[in-house]
Design an enzyme around this catalytic site. Structure first.
Site, PDB file in Angstrom:
ATOM      1  N   ASN A 185       0.840  -1.215   0.000  1.00 32.05           N
ATOM      2  CA  ASN A 185       0.000   0.000   0.000  1.00 32.05           C
ATOM      3  C   ASN A 185       0.870   1.259   0.000  1.00 32.05           C
ATOM      4  O   ASN A 185       0.558   2.253  -0.662  1.00 32.05           O
ATOM      5  CB  ASN A 185      -0.887   0.035   1.245  1.00 32.05           C
ATOM      6  CG  ASN A 185      -1.979  -1.023   1.229  1.00 32.05           C
ATOM      7  OD1 ASN A 185      -2.294  -1.571   0.186  1.00 32.05           O
ATOM      8  ND2 ASN A 185      -2.542  -1.306   2.398  1.00 32.05           N
ATOM      9  N   ASP A 199      -0.556   4.046   5.846  1.00 34.31           N
ATOM     10  CA  ASP A 199       0.218   3.694   4.644  1.00 34.31           C
ATOM     11  C   ASP A 199       0.290   4.883   3.691  1.00 34.31           C
ATOM     12  O   ASP A 199       1.328   5.139   3.084  1.00 34.31           O
ATOM     13  CB  ASP A 199      -0.427   2.493   3.939  1.00 34.31           C
ATOM     14  CG  ASP A 199      -0.377   1.241   4.797  1.00 34.31           C
ATOM     15  OD1 ASP A 199       0.514   1.147   5.656  1.00 34.31           O
ATOM     16  OD2 ASP A 199      -1.234   0.366   4.602  1.00 34.31           O
ATOM     17  N   ARG A 225     -12.108   8.098   0.735  1.00 35.26           N
ATOM     18  CA  ARG A 225     -12.461   7.062  -0.254  1.00 35.26           C
ATOM     19  C   ARG A 225     -12.389   5.672   0.366  1.00 35.26           C
ATOM     20  O   ARG A 225     -11.590   5.460   1.270  1.00 35.26           O
ATOM     21  CB  ARG A 225     -11.447   7.092  -1.402  1.00 35.26           C
ATOM     22  CG  ARG A 225     -11.457   8.396  -2.111  1.00 35.26           C
ATOM     23  CD  ARG A 225     -10.290   8.453  -3.045  1.00 35.26           C
ATOM     24  NE  ARG A 225     -10.300   9.734  -3.707  1.00 35.26           N
ATOM     25  CZ  ARG A 225      -9.325  10.178  -4.477  1.00 35.26           C
ATOM     26  NH1 ARG A 225      -8.266   9.439  -4.685  1.00 35.26           N
ATOM     27  NH2 ARG A 225      -9.422  11.355  -5.033  1.00 35.26           N
ATOM     28  N   SER A 229      -7.537   3.797  -2.499  1.00 35.49           N
ATOM     29  CA  SER A 229      -7.884   5.161  -2.075  1.00 35.49           C
ATOM     30  C   SER A 229      -6.738   6.159  -2.239  1.00 35.49           C
ATOM     31  O   SER A 229      -6.902   7.343  -1.954  1.00 35.49           O
ATOM     32  CB  SER A 229      -8.316   5.136  -0.602  1.00 35.49           C
ATOM     33  OG  SER A 229      -7.201   4.911   0.248  1.00 35.49           O
TER      34      SER A 229
HETATM   35  P1  ATP Z   1      -4.482   2.841   9.737  1.00 33.16           P
HETATM   36  O1  ATP Z   1      -4.004   1.776  10.705  1.00 33.16           O
HETATM   37  O2  ATP Z   1      -5.974   3.028   9.723  1.00 33.16           O
HETATM   38  O3  ATP Z   1      -3.900   2.713   8.382  1.00 33.16           O
HETATM   39  P2  ATP Z   1      -2.850   4.550  11.337  1.00 33.16           P
HETATM   40  O4  ATP Z   1      -3.406   4.369  12.712  1.00 33.16           O
HETATM   41  O5  ATP Z   1      -1.577   3.877  11.004  1.00 33.16           O
HETATM   42  O6  ATP Z   1      -3.954   4.234  10.248  1.00 33.16           O
HETATM   43  P3  ATP Z   1      -3.423   7.351  11.554  1.00 33.16           P
HETATM   44  O7  ATP Z   1      -2.603   8.038  12.575  1.00 33.16           O
HETATM   45  O8  ATP Z   1      -4.836   7.011  11.891  1.00 33.16           O
HETATM   46  O9  ATP Z   1      -2.617   6.086  11.040  1.00 33.16           O
HETATM   47  O10 ATP Z   1      -3.479   8.234  10.225  1.00 33.16           O
HETATM   48  C1  ATP Z   1      -2.308   8.572   9.504  1.00 33.16           C
HETATM   49  C2  ATP Z   1      -2.446   9.977   8.994  1.00 33.16           C
HETATM   50  O11 ATP Z   1      -3.587  10.037   8.129  1.00 33.16           O
HETATM   51  C3  ATP Z   1      -2.721  11.012  10.076  1.00 33.16           C
HETATM   52  O12 ATP Z   1      -1.500  11.463  10.645  1.00 33.16           O
HETATM   53  C4  ATP Z   1      -3.437  12.097   9.280  1.00 33.16           C
HETATM   54  O13 ATP Z   1      -2.507  12.917   8.610  1.00 33.16           O
HETATM   55  C5  ATP Z   1      -4.225  11.284   8.259  1.00 33.16           C
HETATM   56  N1  ATP Z   1      -5.589  11.062   8.745  1.00 33.16           N
HETATM   57  C6  ATP Z   1      -6.059  10.011   9.449  1.00 33.16           C
HETATM   58  N2  ATP Z   1      -7.362  10.170   9.764  1.00 33.16           N
HETATM   59  C7  ATP Z   1      -7.729  11.362   9.240  1.00 33.16           C
HETATM   60  C8  ATP Z   1      -8.941  12.125   9.217  1.00 33.16           C
HETATM   61  N3  ATP Z   1     -10.055  11.674   9.812  1.00 33.16           N
HETATM   62  N4  ATP Z   1      -8.944  13.321   8.565  1.00 33.16           N
HETATM   63  C9  ATP Z   1      -7.824  13.788   7.953  1.00 33.16           C
HETATM   64  N5  ATP Z   1      -6.654  13.126   7.953  1.00 33.16           N
HETATM   65  C10 ATP Z   1      -6.595  11.946   8.580  1.00 33.16           C
END
Ligand code: ATP
Length: 304
Positions: free
Chosen positions: A43, A253, A286, A292
């Site tokens: 990804n 990712d 998306r 996405s």
């Molecule tokens: P996942 O395990 O679902 O792939 P993650 O927990 O590794 O995600 P997150 O910290 O949730 O990672 O998200 C990574 C980045 O994506 C965040 O730092 C932010 O920049 C962006 N992001 C995540 N959720 C949102 C949101 N609701 N709106 C805007 N940006 C978001």
């Protein structure tokens, strides 16, 4: 602009939505089924490729239908595969989606990717050592990830470790990383510090630098964006609003692929984190993970 090398896993995601989990021995009818590309490393490669980076993906897939799916996904994203195709089956994830609550339960069988070895990584030393930026995660065995970080470091690449799924790591491994990009759960697994707000993120960032991370800890905080934390610079980069949130799977990712792409273009790392937040913000509007990831034009439009 140099290339981005990514070591990681591809699996086919098979998602079943149903009103409840079947009991052992029982068969139930589901509401829907979806099959798509997954695996954090793959990804991230798709995210970086669609954002315009020259990406080489190092991994291991089977000579089977899911392996062909991987090749097609990479081709469409402009990612060059540096993969071994082996007799073992390509990995797959069984994703159960609870139609009522939206919760999920997942079984991942890495298949061919579970056998990624130090020898596989050494066979691709040219791709890894010659990169401007090298990225890996923790879905494949630890020894090849460590060896790849060493090769990248010796070759002068900037090294990024996305420490997912959550695990504790040796200081020796963290010292091979210029950047680590944990989410809240992963940061807590690495530091023992609960990350529930920016203060917690700052403390965990400090702990990661103390454990040897060379340049910066970049803590991803979901809708709060990221905290970029280095010895002389701690900056909160706010999340972007790119529209209603549809599915956050793969947001991490998207961030990692975007950060690697921007860093390979020679951007300042905080600017690269901002670029990556914009890319990730579009991805959460998306459905799907790899599907996405936005194009470069879409990211540039959000940043303009
Ligand atoms: P996942 O395990 O679902 O792939 P993650 O927990 O590794 O995600 P997150 O910290 O949730 O990672 O998200 C990574 C980045 O994506 C965040 O730092 C932010 O920049 C962006 N992001 C995540 N959720 C949102 C949101 N609701 N709106 C805007 N940006 C978001």
């Amino acid at each position: 602009m140099g290339h981005v090398a990514i070591l990681g896993v591809f699996v086919a995601d098979t998602a079943f939505r149903a009103g409840r989990m079947p009991r052992m021995g029982e068969t139930i009818l589901g509401d829907s089924f979806a099959l798509g590309p997954g695996g954090k490393g793959s990804n991230q490669a798709v995210a970086a490729g669609r954002a315009g980076a020259e990406v080489h993906f190092v991994g291991r897939i089977g000579r089977d239908t899911f392996g062909d799916m991987a090749m097609a996904v990479w081709r469409d994203a402009g990612v060059t595969p540096a993969v071994a195709r082996v007799e073992e089956a390509t990995g797959a994830a069984f994703i159960f989606l609870d139609a009522a609550s939206g919760d999920n339960a997942i079984i991942v069988s890495p298949g061919a990717a579970g056998g990624i070895s130090v020898a596989d990584v050494e066979a691709r030393a040219d791709v890894i050592g010659g990169a401007a930026v090298f990225v890996t995660q923790l879905e494949q065995p630890m020894a090849p990830a460590m060896r790849a970080l060493e090769i990248a470091r010796e070759g002068g690449a900037a090294t990024i470790l996305n420490p997912a799924p959550a695990a504790d790591l040796s200081d020796e491994m963290l010292a091979l990383c210029d950047y680590v990009t944990p989410n809240e759960t992963e940061a807590e697994a690495l530091t023992g510090i609960a990350v529930t707000d920016l203060d917690g993120a700052w403390a965990a960032g400090n702990a990661l630098l103390a454990r040897g991370v060379a340049k910066a800890a970049i803590l991803t905080l979901g809708a709060q964006g990221v905290l970029y934390h280095s010895a002389d610079r701690s900056e909160h980069v706010a999340a972007f609003d790119a529209g209603p949130v549809v599915e956050t799977t793969g947001a991490g990712d998207a961030f990692n692929g975007g950060f690697a792409c921007a860093l390979a273009e020679g951007r300042d790392p905080v600017e690269a984190a901002r670029f990556a937040c914009a890319l990730a913000a579009i991805s959460v509007t998306r459905p799907g993970a790899a599907a996405s990831m936005p194009t470069r034009a879409e990211v540039d439009a959000l940043l303009a």
